[in-house]
Scaffold this active site. Structure first.
Site, PDB file in Angstrom:
ATOM      1  N   SER A  57       1.057  -1.197   0.045  1.00 38.40           N
ATOM      2  CA  SER A  57      -0.065  -0.052  -0.034  1.00 38.40           C
ATOM      3  C   SER A  57       0.913   1.211  -0.113  1.00 38.40           C
ATOM      4  CB  SER A  57      -1.023  -0.089   1.212  1.00 38.40           C
ATOM      5  OG  SER A  57      -1.569   1.235   1.271  1.00 38.40           O
TER       6      SER A  57
ATOM      7  N   HIS B 107      -1.236  -1.586  -4.149  1.00 37.48           N
ATOM      8  CA  HIS B 107      -2.656  -0.980  -3.586  1.00 37.48           C
ATOM      9  C   HIS B 107      -2.791   0.611  -3.138  1.00 37.48           C
ATOM     10  CE1 HIS B 107      -5.984  -1.973  -0.775  1.00 37.48           C
ATOM     11  NE2 HIS B 107      -5.902  -0.787   0.047  1.00 37.48           N
TER      12      HIS B 107
ATOM     13  N   ASP C 172      -5.123   3.838  -1.937  1.00 38.24           N
ATOM     14  CA  ASP C 172      -6.129   4.128  -1.253  1.00 38.24           C
ATOM     15  C   ASP C 172      -6.436   5.489  -1.702  1.00 38.24           C
ATOM     16  OD1 ASP C 172      -6.309   1.912   0.885  1.00 38.24           O
ATOM     17  OD2 ASP C 172      -4.144   2.714   1.395  1.00 38.24           O
TER      18      ASP C 172
ATOM     19  N   MET D 151      -8.900   8.450  -0.827  1.00 41.26           N
ATOM     20  CA  MET D 151      -9.752   8.860   0.372  1.00 41.26           C
ATOM     21  C   MET D 151     -10.405  10.294   0.186  1.00 41.26           C
ATOM     22  SD  MET D 151      -7.523   7.579   3.693  1.00 41.26           S
ATOM     23  CE  MET D 151      -6.535   6.147   3.692  1.00 41.26           C
TER      24      MET D 151
ATOM     25  N   HIS E 235      -8.394   0.965  -3.865  1.00 44.18           N
ATOM     26  CA  HIS E 235      -9.369   0.933  -2.707  1.00 44.18           C
ATOM     27  C   HIS E 235      -9.989   2.331  -2.539  1.00 44.18           C
ATOM     28  CE1 HIS E 235      -9.828   0.194   1.944  1.00 44.18           C
ATOM     29  NE2 HIS E 235     -10.908   0.165   1.203  1.00 44.18           N
TER      30      HIS E 235
ATOM     31  N   MET F  56     -11.611  -5.322   6.126  1.00 41.97           N
ATOM     32  CA  MET F  56     -10.676  -4.396   6.886  1.00 41.97           C
ATOM     33  C   MET F  56     -10.301  -5.108   7.901  1.00 41.97           C
ATOM     34  SD  MET F  56      -9.992  -1.966   4.555  1.00 41.97           S
ATOM     35  CE  MET F  56      -9.206  -0.789   5.839  1.00 41.97           C
TER      36      MET F  56
ATOM     37  N   ASP G  58      -6.498  -5.833   5.031  1.00 39.06           N
ATOM     38  CA  ASP G  58      -6.026  -4.729   4.766  1.00 39.06           C
ATOM     39  C   ASP G  58      -6.004  -3.783   6.032  1.00 39.06           C
ATOM     40  OD1 ASP G  58      -5.023  -2.161   4.016  1.00 39.06           O
ATOM     41  OD2 ASP G  58      -6.768  -1.500   2.854  1.00 39.06           O
TER      42      ASP G  58
HETATM   43  C1  DX5 Z   1      -6.010   2.049   5.685  1.00 34.30           C
HETATM   44  C2  DX5 Z   1      -5.612   1.792   4.224  1.00 34.30           C
HETATM   45  C3  DX5 Z   1      -4.685   0.611   4.397  1.00 34.30           C
HETATM   46  C4  DX5 Z   1      -3.458   1.200   4.822  1.00 34.30           C
HETATM   47  C5  DX5 Z   1      -2.708   0.162   5.476  1.00 34.30           C
HETATM   48  O1  DX5 Z   1      -7.427   2.698   5.563  1.00 34.30           O
HETATM   49  O2  DX5 Z   1      -7.020   1.121   3.365  1.00 34.30           O
HETATM   50  O3  DX5 Z   1      -4.433   0.206   2.686  1.00 34.30           O
HETATM   51  O4  DX5 Z   1      -2.247   1.855   3.850  1.00 34.30           O
HETATM   52  O5  DX5 Z   1      -1.604   0.372   6.015  1.00 34.30           O
HETATM   53  P1  DX5 Z   1      -0.773  -0.569   7.282  1.00 34.30           P
HETATM   54  O6  DX5 Z   1      -0.373  -1.781   6.297  1.00 34.30           O
HETATM   55  O7  DX5 Z   1       0.219   0.372   7.483  1.00 34.30           O
HETATM   56  O8  DX5 Z   1      -1.803  -0.907   8.533  1.00 34.30           O
HETATM   57 ZN    ZN Z   2      -6.418   0.143   1.658  1.00 32.29          ZN
END
Ligand code: DX5
Ligand code: ZN
Length: 224
Positions: A10, A35, A37, A39, A68, A142, A180
């Site tokens: 990620s 990955h 993310d 947001m 994601h 999650m 994740d």
């Molecule tokens: C959190 C994200 C993840 C995040 C995970 O909301 O969806 O993809 O990057 O990070 P780690 O592996 O550091 O928990």
């Molecule tokens: Zn994610």
């Protein structure tokens, strides 16, 4: 059912000033997905990145872009993300006001020939996956509350991974279960044992030596 294990680093935890280089390093070390993310500051409190980052990364790597979407109204952006190179698109079940919206999302992603994933937050029950078992290529359980990298794995989510794999197995379906959040050297064996096969990891991959981190993860996953 045994599924192929895939590592999906990620980029949320990457050094954005050296993003291209770091992504290449993860790819050379054997990761298969990347990955990403997205947001929006509404569905989750934080805001990350979107189209420009995906666009600049696309020519730099052959990794599968695993996007994601932690955003409201994801349907508005599906075409754009696919045009920019997204190959697996995962939206949250919680964004839908009615099932029709989820069906429309899945249809749109499939019409463009891409893989569709549905994500659930830790507080959402796995039973919401039930009507879509045959419709999705990926189920994202999650393992932390979505929004930030570097959080601790929530142990109560292990059972949800197990239940999801059980539902799929009982229906004879071979689909990916992605996990994740909080996946580290100590929680990786736990999620693998519970039935997860697409492993997202941010801090565990991008903090420290990326090559070593990927290789260690892949060894535990049996992908050496
Ligand atoms: C959190 C994200 C993840 C995040 C995970 O909301 O969806 O993809 O990057 O990070 P780690 O592996 O550091 O928990
Ligand atoms: Zn994610």
């Amino acid at each position: 059912m045994t599924m192929k294990n895939i590592l999906s680093p990620s980029i949320l935890s990457a050094d954005f000033a050296r993003l291209g280089e770091q992504v290449k390093e993860a790819e050379d070390a054997g990761a298969e997905y990347l990955h990403i993310d997205v947001m929006d500051g509404v569905f989750v409190p934080s805001i990350t990145f979107g189209m420009p980052i995906i666009k600049s990364l696309r020519p730099r790597t052959g990794l599968v872009f695993d996007v994601h979407l932690m955003i409201l109204d994801p349907i508005r952006y599906i075409d754009t993300f696919i045009d920019l190179g997204a190959e697996v698109l995962t939206f949250h079940e919680e964004v839908a006001r009615e099932p029709k919206e989820l069906e429309a999302l899945i249809r749109k992603i499939h019409e463009r020939g891409k893989k569709a994933g549905m994500a659930i937050k830790p507080e959402t029950d796995v039973s919401v996956f039930k009507p879509y078992l045959h419709e999705l290529e990926q189920f994202l359980v999650m393992t932390v509350r979505p929004g930030y990298g570097g959080q601790d794995y929530m142990p109560e989510t292990t059972e949800k991974i197990r239940q999801t794999r059980k539902m799929l197995d009982e229906a004879g379906i071979k689909a990916d279960i992605q996990v994740d959040g909080g996946i580290t050297d100590s929680t990786l064996p736990v999620v693998l044992d519970a039935g997860a096969n697409v492993i997202v990891a941010g801090s565990a991959i991008f903090k420290g030596n990326i090559t070593d981190n990927c290789r260690r993860f892949l060894a535990t996953m049996g992908n050496t």
